[in-house]
Design an enzyme around this catalytic site. Structure first.
Site, PDB file in Angstrom:
ATOM      1  N   THR A 241      -8.083   8.736  -4.030  1.00 16.05           N
ATOM      2  CA  THR A 241      -9.521   8.938  -3.772  1.00 16.05           C
ATOM      3  C   THR A 241     -10.031   8.163  -2.561  1.00 16.05           C
ATOM      4  O   THR A 241     -11.121   8.451  -2.058  1.00 16.05           O
ATOM      5  CB  THR A 241     -10.338   8.467  -4.990  1.00 16.05           C
ATOM      6  OG1 THR A 241     -10.135   7.042  -5.137  1.00 16.05           O
ATOM      7  CG2 THR A 241      -9.901   9.161  -6.262  1.00 16.05           C
TER       8      THR A 241
ATOM      9  N   ASP B  63       0.219  -2.839   5.216  1.00 12.55           N
ATOM     10  CA  ASP B  63       1.657  -2.568   5.067  1.00 12.55           C
ATOM     11  C   ASP B  63       2.423  -2.957   6.328  1.00 12.55           C
ATOM     12  O   ASP B  63       3.511  -3.548   6.256  1.00 12.55           O
ATOM     13  CB  ASP B  63       1.897  -1.085   4.773  1.00 12.55           C
ATOM     14  CG  ASP B  63       1.668  -0.750   3.310  1.00 12.55           C
ATOM     15  OD1 ASP B  63       1.596  -1.689   2.486  1.00 12.55           O
ATOM     16  OD2 ASP B  63       1.558   0.444   2.982  1.00 12.55           O
TER      17      ASP B  63
HETATM   18  C1  PRP Z   1      -7.539  -1.193   4.006  1.00 10.05           C
HETATM   19  C2  PRP Z   1      -8.258  -2.055   5.031  1.00 10.05           C
HETATM   20  C3  PRP Z   1      -9.678  -2.058   4.550  1.00 10.05           C
HETATM   21  C4  PRP Z   1      -9.810  -0.680   3.944  1.00 10.05           C
HETATM   22  C5  PRP Z   1     -10.611   0.185   4.863  1.00 10.05           C
HETATM   23  O1  PRP Z   1      -7.247  -1.913   2.870  1.00 10.05           O
HETATM   24  O2  PRP Z   1      -7.714  -3.330   5.155  1.00 10.05           O
HETATM   25  O3  PRP Z   1      -9.943  -3.074   3.599  1.00 10.05           O
HETATM   26  O4  PRP Z   1      -8.490  -0.156   3.770  1.00 10.05           O
HETATM   27  O5  PRP Z   1     -10.848   1.424   4.308  1.00 10.05           O
HETATM   28  P1  PRP Z   1     -12.295   1.900   3.864  1.00 10.05           P
HETATM   29  O6  PRP Z   1     -13.216   1.612   5.011  1.00 10.05           O
HETATM   30  O7  PRP Z   1     -12.121   3.377   3.615  1.00 10.05           O
HETATM   31  O8  PRP Z   1     -12.675   1.175   2.613  1.00 10.05           O
HETATM   32  P2  PRP Z   1      -6.325  -1.345   1.688  1.00 10.05           P
HETATM   33  O9  PRP Z   1      -7.184  -0.794   0.583  1.00 10.05           O
HETATM   34  O10 PRP Z   1      -5.294  -0.424   2.247  1.00 10.05           O
HETATM   35  O11 PRP Z   1      -5.676  -2.648   1.086  1.00 10.05           O
HETATM   36  P3  PRP Z   1      -4.683  -3.733   1.750  1.00 10.05           P
HETATM   37  O12 PRP Z   1      -5.488  -4.511   2.741  1.00 10.05           O
HETATM   38  O13 PRP Z   1      -4.274  -4.524   0.558  1.00 10.05           O
HETATM   39  O14 PRP Z   1      -3.535  -3.006   2.397  1.00 10.05           O
END
Ligand code: PRP
Ligand code: URA
Length: 211
Positions: free
Chosen positions: A110, A205
């Site tokens: 999602t 990642d």
């Molecule tokens: C990534 C990134 C942001 C988010 C941005 O984190 O570091 O926090 O996605 O996406 P958004 O603007 O749609 O919310 P992720 O959820 O992949 O987690 P991680 O940092 O643990 O890899």
């Protein structure tokens, strides 16, 4: 810097040089980390450019001189995990800064971020609070972080990111027009999995080597 209102896109050949390395699918973990750090150092110049200073008198080995040191309490809030990539480089500039942590992870289907951890320092009300999160995609994570900070009485909030999508900027500006956003790149948009295009893939990642 370019862009209007409260969004600043940092333009510099050194930013471009690190951005292209971060974007390149052939860049390995070590080089990815190095360029993330370099780019954050440059971002720090812009994010922190207007911090107030106070005069201090010190002695060089030769004579007394008046210098200036930062006169504002600063709280950095990295959004876990990826925001950790920006913490050391940014906080190195601000002795005595405090750090709050916000754990958010996007659901892979999602793209909605769910919260799994939070630990904030006190006195957000009187500090400059700087959110560190390299990717602003849908804006869901940044919006959830700002909401949490405001609920804890943060009065002045900035967001430092590496790549922003127009969708995320629009969402942030719609809900939190008072938050100043600094980014190294403003990209084209999101794909159907809500990844930024052209982007750089999954920052967390690639930085932590979990691909
Ligand atoms: C990534 C990134 C942001 C988010 C941005 O984190 O570091 O926090 O996605 O996406 P958004 O603007 O749609 O919310 P992720 O959820 O992949 O987690 P991680 O940092 O643990 O890899
Ligand atoms: N998070 C990332 O790490 N990359 C994207 O493109 C979008 C969200």
């Amino acid at each position: 810097m370019s862009a209007g209102s409260n969004v600043s896109v940092v333009e510099h050949p050194l930013v471009e040089n690190s951005l292209v390395a971060l974007r390149d699918v052939n860049t390995g973990t070590d080089a990815f980390r190095r360029h993330a750090r370099l780019l954050t150092l440059i971002l720090a110049f812009h994010v922190l450019h207007d911090l107030p200073t106070r005069a201090v008198v010190i002695n060089t080995p030769l004579e007394e001189v008046t210098g200036y040191e930062i006169d504002r309490s600063v709280i950095f809030v990295p959004v876990l995990r990826a925001g950790l990539a920006m913490l050391d480089a940014m906080s190195d500039f601000v002795p005595g800064s405090k750090v709050g942590f916000v754990g958010l992870e996007r659901d892979e289907q999602t793209a909605i971020a769910h919260s799994y951890y939070q630990k904030l320092p006190t006195q957000l009300e009187t500090a400059e609070t700087i959110i560190l999160d390299p990717m602003l995609a849908t804006g869901g994570s940044a919006i959830a972080t700002v909401k949490l900070l405001k609920a804890n009485r943060a009065s002045s909030i900035r967001l430092a990111c590496v790549v922003a999508a127009p969708e995320g900027l629009e969402a942030m500006q719609g809900l939190h027009p008072d938050v100043r956003i600094f980014t190294a790149a403003l990209d084209r948009g999101l794909n159907d999995r809500k990844f930024i295009l052209p982007g750089l893939g999954d920052f967390g990642d690639r930085y932590f080597g979990t691909t």
